[in-house]
Design a protein around this motif. Sequence first.
Motif, PDB file in Angstrom:
ATOM      1  N   PRO A  93       0.822  -1.211   0.000  1.00  0.00           N
ATOM      2  CA  PRO A  93       0.000   0.000   0.000  1.00  0.00           C
ATOM      3  C   PRO A  93       0.858   1.263   0.000  1.00  0.00           C
ATOM      4  O   PRO A  93       1.844   1.349   0.727  1.00  0.00           O
ATOM      5  CB  PRO A  93      -0.819  -0.102   1.279  1.00  0.00           C
ATOM      6  N   VAL A  94       0.508   2.206  -0.843  1.00  0.00           N
ATOM      7  CA  VAL A  94       1.181   3.505  -0.873  1.00  0.00           C
ATOM      8  C   VAL A  94       0.410   4.374   0.110  1.00  0.00           C
ATOM      9  O   VAL A  94      -0.629   4.931  -0.211  1.00  0.00           O
ATOM     10  CB  VAL A  94       1.196   4.099  -2.296  1.00  0.00           C
ATOM     11  N   ASN A  95       0.925   4.463   1.329  1.00  0.00           N
ATOM     12  CA  ASN A  95       0.154   5.040   2.432  1.00  0.00           C
ATOM     13  C   ASN A  95       0.691   6.379   2.937  1.00  0.00           C
ATOM     14  O   ASN A  95       0.397   6.773   4.054  1.00  0.00           O
ATOM     15  CB  ASN A  95       0.077   4.043   3.583  1.00  0.00           C
ATOM     16  N   LYS A  96       1.475   7.046   2.106  1.00  0.00           N
ATOM     17  CA  LYS A  96       1.986   8.377   2.450  1.00  0.00           C
ATOM     18  C   LYS A  96       1.945   9.250   1.206  1.00  0.00           C
ATOM     19  O   LYS A  96       2.004   8.755   0.090  1.00  0.00           O
ATOM     20  CB  LYS A  96       3.428   8.295   2.954  1.00  0.00           C
ATOM     21  N   LYS A  97       1.890  10.542   1.424  1.00  0.00           N
ATOM     22  CA  LYS A  97       1.889  11.479   0.296  1.00  0.00           C
ATOM     23  C   LYS A  97       3.188  11.375  -0.499  1.00  0.00           C
ATOM     24  O   LYS A  97       3.203  11.453  -1.715  1.00  0.00           O
ATOM     25  CB  LYS A  97       1.663  12.901   0.795  1.00  0.00           C
ATOM     26  N   VAL A  98       4.315  11.224   0.187  1.00  0.00           N
ATOM     27  CA  VAL A  98       5.606  10.957  -0.454  1.00  0.00           C
ATOM     28  C   VAL A  98       6.047   9.594   0.064  1.00  0.00           C
ATOM     29  O   VAL A  98       6.364   9.436   1.238  1.00  0.00           O
ATOM     30  CB  VAL A  98       6.652  12.043  -0.127  1.00  0.00           C
ATOM     31  N   LYS A 120       8.677   6.664  -0.182  1.00  0.00           N
ATOM     32  CA  LYS A 120      10.059   6.440  -0.620  1.00  0.00           C
ATOM     33  C   LYS A 120      10.375   4.951  -0.684  1.00  0.00           C
ATOM     34  O   LYS A 120      10.007   4.196   0.214  1.00  0.00           O
ATOM     35  CB  LYS A 120      11.011   7.134   0.346  1.00  0.00           C
ATOM     36  N   ILE A 121      11.122   4.574  -1.736  1.00  0.00           N
ATOM     37  CA  ILE A 121      11.479   3.172  -1.968  1.00  0.00           C
ATOM     38  C   ILE A 121      12.992   3.063  -2.097  1.00  0.00           C
ATOM     39  O   ILE A 121      13.621   3.851  -2.805  1.00  0.00           O
ATOM     40  CB  ILE A 121      10.817   2.635  -3.247  1.00  0.00           C
ATOM     41  N   GLY A 122      13.572   2.077  -1.427  1.00  0.00           N
ATOM     42  CA  GLY A 122      15.016   1.852  -1.494  1.00  0.00           C
ATOM     43  C   GLY A 122      15.433   0.735  -0.564  1.00  0.00           C
ATOM     44  O   GLY A 122      14.595  -0.038  -0.094  1.00  0.00           O
ATOM     45  N   THR A 123      16.722   0.674  -0.272  1.00  0.00           N
ATOM     46  CA  THR A 123      17.250  -0.418   0.559  1.00  0.00           C
ATOM     47  C   THR A 123      17.539  -0.008   1.998  1.00  0.00           C
ATOM     48  O   THR A 123      17.799  -0.859   2.836  1.00  0.00           O
ATOM     49  CB  THR A 123      18.546  -0.979  -0.053  1.00  0.00           C
ATOM     50  N   LYS A 124      17.517   1.268   2.300  1.00  0.00           N
ATOM     51  CA  LYS A 124      17.890   1.752   3.639  1.00  0.00           C
ATOM     52  C   LYS A 124      16.643   2.064   4.460  1.00  0.00           C
ATOM     53  O   LYS A 124      15.884   2.981   4.140  1.00  0.00           O
ATOM     54  CB  LYS A 124      18.751   3.004   3.486  1.00  0.00           C
ATOM     55  N   SER A 125      16.450   1.322   5.539  1.00  0.00           N
ATOM     56  CA  SER A 125      15.232   1.472   6.342  1.00  0.00           C
ATOM     57  C   SER A 125      15.101   2.854   6.977  1.00  0.00           C
ATOM     58  O   SER A 125      13.997   3.341   7.176  1.00  0.00           O
ATOM     59  CB  SER A 125      15.157   0.392   7.412  1.00  0.00           C
ATOM     60  N   GLU A 126      16.206   3.496   7.294  1.00  0.00           N
ATOM     61  CA  GLU A 126      16.145   4.826   7.906  1.00  0.00           C
ATOM     62  C   GLU A 126      15.673   5.896   6.920  1.00  0.00           C
ATOM     63  O   GLU A 126      15.243   6.971   7.320  1.00  0.00           O
ATOM     64  CB  GLU A 126      17.518   5.246   8.460  1.00  0.00           C
ATOM     65  N   LEU A 127      15.758   5.627   5.634  1.00  0.00           N
ATOM     66  CA  LEU A 127      15.424   6.615   4.610  1.00  0.00           C
ATOM     67  C   LEU A 127      14.111   6.350   3.883  1.00  0.00           C
ATOM     68  O   LEU A 127      13.551   7.258   3.277  1.00  0.00           O
ATOM     69  CB  LEU A 127      16.542   6.672   3.554  1.00  0.00           C
ATOM     70  N   ASP A 171      10.205   4.174   3.045  1.00  0.00           N
ATOM     71  CA  ASP A 171       8.951   3.617   3.552  1.00  0.00           C
ATOM     72  C   ASP A 171       8.798   2.154   3.160  1.00  0.00           C
ATOM     73  O   ASP A 171       8.187   1.380   3.880  1.00  0.00           O
ATOM     74  CB  ASP A 171       7.768   4.425   3.011  1.00  0.00           C
ATOM     75  N   TYR A 172       9.316   1.785   1.989  1.00  0.00           N
ATOM     76  CA  TYR A 172       9.325   0.378   1.565  1.00  0.00           C
ATOM     77  C   TYR A 172      10.772  -0.014   1.313  1.00  0.00           C
ATOM     78  O   TYR A 172      11.487   0.652   0.561  1.00  0.00           O
ATOM     79  CB  TYR A 172       8.484   0.152   0.305  1.00  0.00           C
ATOM     80  N   ILE A 173      11.188  -1.099   1.946  1.00  0.00           N
ATOM     81  CA  ILE A 173      12.581  -1.543   1.889  1.00  0.00           C
ATOM     82  C   ILE A 173      12.708  -2.752   0.963  1.00  0.00           C
ATOM     83  O   ILE A 173      12.019  -3.758   1.139  1.00  0.00           O
ATOM     84  CB  ILE A 173      13.088  -1.941   3.302  1.00  0.00           C
ATOM     85  N   ILE A 174      13.609  -2.646   0.005  1.00  0.00           N
ATOM     86  CA  ILE A 174      13.929  -3.755  -0.894  1.00  0.00           C
ATOM     87  C   ILE A 174      15.180  -4.424  -0.339  1.00  0.00           C
ATOM     88  O   ILE A 174      16.221  -3.779  -0.197  1.00  0.00           O
ATOM     89  CB  ILE A 174      14.157  -3.256  -2.333  1.00  0.00           C
ATOM     90  N   THR A 175      15.072  -5.713  -0.029  1.00  0.00           N
ATOM     91  CA  THR A 175      16.183  -6.412   0.621  1.00  0.00           C
ATOM     92  C   THR A 175      16.917  -7.380  -0.298  1.00  0.00           C
ATOM     93  O   THR A 175      17.993  -7.830   0.047  1.00  0.00           O
ATOM     94  CB  THR A 175      15.672  -7.208   1.838  1.00  0.00           C
ATOM     95  N   ASN A 176      16.368  -7.689  -1.444  1.00  0.00           N
ATOM     96  CA  ASN A 176      16.955  -8.744  -2.278  1.00  0.00           C
ATOM     97  C   ASN A 176      17.632  -8.225  -3.542  1.00  0.00           C
ATOM     98  O   ASN A 176      17.715  -8.935  -4.528  1.00  0.00           O
ATOM     99  CB  ASN A 176      15.880  -9.771  -2.636  1.00  0.00           C
ATOM    100  N   SER A 177      18.129  -6.998  -3.535  1.00  0.00           N
ATOM    101  CA  SER A 177      18.800  -6.456  -4.719  1.00  0.00           C
ATOM    102  C   SER A 177      19.994  -5.609  -4.309  1.00  0.00           C
ATOM    103  O   SER A 177      19.863  -4.695  -3.498  1.00  0.00           O
ATOM    104  CB  SER A 177      17.838  -5.592  -5.541  1.00  0.00           C
ATOM    105  N   LYS A 178      21.134  -5.917  -4.901  1.00  0.00           N
ATOM    106  CA  LYS A 178      22.314  -5.080  -4.647  1.00  0.00           C
ATOM    107  C   LYS A 178      22.393  -3.911  -5.632  1.00  0.00           C
ATOM    108  O   LYS A 178      23.291  -3.096  -5.547  1.00  0.00           O
ATOM    109  CB  LYS A 178      23.583  -5.923  -4.696  1.00  0.00           C
TER     110      LYS A 178
END
Length: 130
Positions: A45-50, A52-59, A61-68
Amino acid sequence: MNTNKYYDPFSAIVKSYDAGEKNLFDKTDMTKIYIVKLNDNEKIPVNKKVFKIGTKSELCDYIITNSKYVGRYHARLVSEGGRTFFEDNNSTNKSYVNNKQVYPNQKVPLKDGDEIKLANVCFRFVCESY
């Protein structure tokens, strides 16, 4: 009647309302926004106005763990004016919408069924009315 739409970030829903109404939550014309990760059909679910997608949980909203190849903060979905846009965050390994490269900070409007690719990870954008 003057009808407008707004994004409710808490429910990931774009809602319509009559500009003259006081209670914005009375209308039933609503749309749920989410993305589906194509390799495992995970519904996100896209549950925020902005959103964010990436690998770093601190940065992000959705974390991708299986891609370098996906960046720490690779891209974002931005909801404004009743529409959702895709933006690349100056990623090293690029982003694509429907196989067309998205350049850093370029806003690409999304429609239901669009394919989003972050480096080697693919998603389908879903805009579901109910």
